[in-house]
Design a protein around this motif. Structure first.
Motif, short mmCIF file in Angstrom:
data_model
loop_
_atom_site.label_atom_id
_atom_site.label_comp_id
_atom_site.label_asym_id
_atom_site.label_seq_id
_atom_site.Cartn_x
_atom_site.Cartn_y
_atom_site.Cartn_z
N ALA A 84 1.18 -1.52 -0.15
CA ALA A 84 0.05 -0.25 -0.39
C ALA A 84 0.41 1.64 -0.32
O ALA A 84 0.57 2.24 -0.40
CB ALA A 84 -1.14 0.13 1.11
N GLU A 85 2.08 1.77 0.59
CA GLU A 85 2.79 2.48 0.70
C GLU A 85 3.19 2.49 -0.65
O GLU A 85 3.53 3.69 -0.93
CB GLU A 85 4.03 2.51 1.73
CG GLU A 85 4.85 3.75 2.19
CD GLU A 85 5.35 4.04 3.16
OE1 GLU A 85 6.29 4.78 3.77
OE2 GLU A 85 5.36 2.81 3.93
N ALA A 86 3.89 1.19 -1.22
CA ALA A 86 4.94 1.20 -2.10
C ALA A 86 3.72 1.66 -3.48
O ALA A 86 4.16 2.34 -4.34
CB ALA A 86 5.06 0.66 -2.54
N THR A 87 2.47 1.86 -3.26
CA THR A 87 1.46 1.85 -4.54
C THR A 87 1.25 3.64 -4.41
O THR A 87 1.52 4.05 -5.27
CB THR A 87 -0.04 1.25 -4.34
OG1 THR A 87 0.76 0.09 -4.49
CG2 THR A 87 -0.51 1.88 -4.73
N ASN A 88 1.71 4.35 -2.71
CA ASN A 88 0.97 5.70 -2.77
C ASN A 88 2.30 5.81 -3.15
O ASN A 88 1.59 7.39 -3.89
CB ASN A 88 0.78 6.28 -1.34
CG ASN A 88 0.48 7.28 -1.08
OD1 ASN A 88 0.75 7.60 -1.04
ND2 ASN A 88 0.79 7.81 0.44
N ARG A 89 3.13 5.36 -2.93
CA ARG A 89 5.04 6.43 -3.04
C ARG A 89 4.56 6.25 -4.81
O ARG A 89 5.08 7.48 -5.63
CB ARG A 89 5.65 5.70 -2.88
CG ARG A 89 5.90 5.01 -1.41
CD ARG A 89 6.22 6.41 -0.77
NE ARG A 89 7.04 6.24 1.23
CZ ARG A 89 8.21 7.27 1.45
NH1 ARG A 89 8.73 8.27 0.73
NH2 ARG A 89 7.72 7.01 2.66
N ALA A 90 4.74 5.27 -5.97
CA ALA A 90 4.14 5.35 -6.92
C ALA A 90 3.27 6.27 -7.60
O ALA A 90 3.92 7.00 -9.01
CB ALA A 90 3.73 4.00 -7.98
N GLY A 91 2.47 6.28 -6.78
CA GLY A 91 0.98 7.43 -7.21
C GLY A 91 1.44 8.81 -6.83
O GLY A 91 1.18 9.59 -7.65
#
Length: 415
Positions: A189-196
């Motif tokens: 979830a954090e990686a998705t947020n960061r990539a977003g």
């Protein structure tokens, strides 16, 4: 009846092993040469391996170790080597009974039983060690998962554990396994947020560069640009450090390479003639970040992160809308507005909803209207400042909303 496999090294003085073991009440599964120990033992599938080896060498003991690694079994050795070093090597290799100059037909049953009992004891110890390791590992996962929930839900350690236990009961799963999944979900979830964020920052930086080119609130644009550049660097560092190189290394490397090109253009003096090149480089950064997000969603580790992606994408669209207004791209504005409103509708209809999330969605819808109202004035200095301010407000709302989704119990435990 206990079965034995009898192997021997060449020795003219060897006793009649097969006759003696048969007379002692054992089933002899086969006889052979110690040189083929592993092959013969795997083929015979006997209960006990018996070796006659007056002077066992290192190669023979290594064969015993190889066998024990593949198919553990009781091993009894008859030998004339009384050396402590050889005995130590034999025990380390997995020999359970080491009989020095003590072969006697009347002792065979007792010696075989000794080998079996020692192997059984060792197996029980290995099981205990494995179970202890599992418990320690489970405790580690539970402690980490509690930390995730404490930060995400703003609760005490005791409340975080209660959440884990309740979720494990509802899912009919062990707390340790659920904790491991919570940590994996939080990481994705954090990686998705960061990539977003990388998608959003690519558009925000072009917007800020366009403001600088038009001499609109240049000081504020410079501060935000510096902050955005650092945010990109922090996100890339997080992704490089926290993701599996085998699974995502190529995508992260591509994102780093794309950012290097964009950053070089951003460090040059702001010139309107360079905006098309800058925008093209930003679109490449956006595409690379999108590829990462798609990979996260396809990983199967945390399928519930889709809502984090949708909310994060709204941030990018808010900045793209402002960028297009400043660049005078009316066709792009219409398509982006449609994407944003579809995303907003998806979030409003999503089952994951709390009073806090609903309030932020309402704020986001209001900020979106403010941005749309400012768009027609983007050709004038005052209008550009309104567009910039409205887009930053919209970004701030969806930043908070994305973090709220990222830390929700539904995302973390799949509930």
């Amino acid at each position: 009846m206990t079965s034995v496999l009898l192997l021997a090294t060449p020795d003219p003085g060897a006793p009649a092993l097969a006759s003696d073991f048969s007379a002692a009440g054992f089933e002899v599964r086969g006889q052979g040469d110690c040189a083929h120990l592993v092959r013969e033992a795997l083929r015979a599938q006997a209960d006990v391996l018996v070796c006659w080896a007056p002077r066992p060498d290192a190669a023979l003991l290594q064969s015993v170790a190889t066998l024990q690694a593949q198919q553990p079994m009781p091993v009894l050795f008859f030998t004339q080597d009384a050396g402590v070093e050889c005995m130590e090597s034999a025990l380390a290799a997995g020999v359970h009974a080491w009989v020095v100059q003590g072969y006697a037909p009347q002792r065979l049953r007792a010696l075989v039983h000794m080998a079996q009992l020692r192997e059984k004891h060792e197996r029980a110890l290995r099981t205990q060690v494995a179970e202890l390791g599992e418990k320690l590992e489970e405790r580690k996962w539970v402690d980490q998962a509690k930390g995730v929930l404490m930060r995400a839900q703003q609760v005490s350690e005791e409340d975080a554990f209660r959440m884990l236990r309740r979720a494990s009961m509802q899912a009919n799963r062990k707390v340790g396994q659920l904790s491991k999944d919570v940590i994996a979900a939080a990481r994705i979830a954090e990686a998705t947020n960061r990539a977003g964020q990388q998608r959003m920052l690519s558009q925000r930086l072009v917007k800020l560069h366009a403001l600088a080119c038009s001499r609109t609130d240049g000081a504020a644009a410079a501060v935000l640009m510096k902050e955005s550049i650092q945010r990109v660097e922090d996100n890339l560092a997080f992704l490089e450090a926290g993701l599996s190189v085998a699974s995502y290394g190529d995508l992260v490397a591509a994102a780093r390479a794309g950012w290097k090109v964009l950053r070089a253009l951003l460090e040059a003096p702001a010139q309107p003639s360079e905006l098309p090149r800058l925008d093209a480089a930003a679109e490449a950064v956006l595409a690379q970040a999108d590829a990462l997000v798609r990979a996260f969603e396809a990983s199967g580790i945390a399928p519930q992160v889709h809502v984090v992606n949708v909310a994060g994408r709204q941030r990018m669209l808010s900045q793209r809308m402002a960028k297009l207004a400043l660049l005078g791209n009316a066709a792009g504005q219409a398509a982006t507005a449609q994407e944003f409103e579809q995303g907003l509708a998806t979030l409003q209809q999503a089952p994951l909803s709390t009073a806090q999330i609903r309030a932020m969605l309402d704020q986001g819808a209001a900020a979106w209207k403010t941005l749309r109202a400012a768009m027609p004035e983007a050709a004038q200095a005052g209008g550009r400042m309104k567009v910039a301010a409205a887009s930053e407000e919209l970004l701030e709302v969806f930043d908070r909303l994305t973090e709220a989704y990222q830390g929700s119990m539904e995302v973390l435990v799949g509930g």
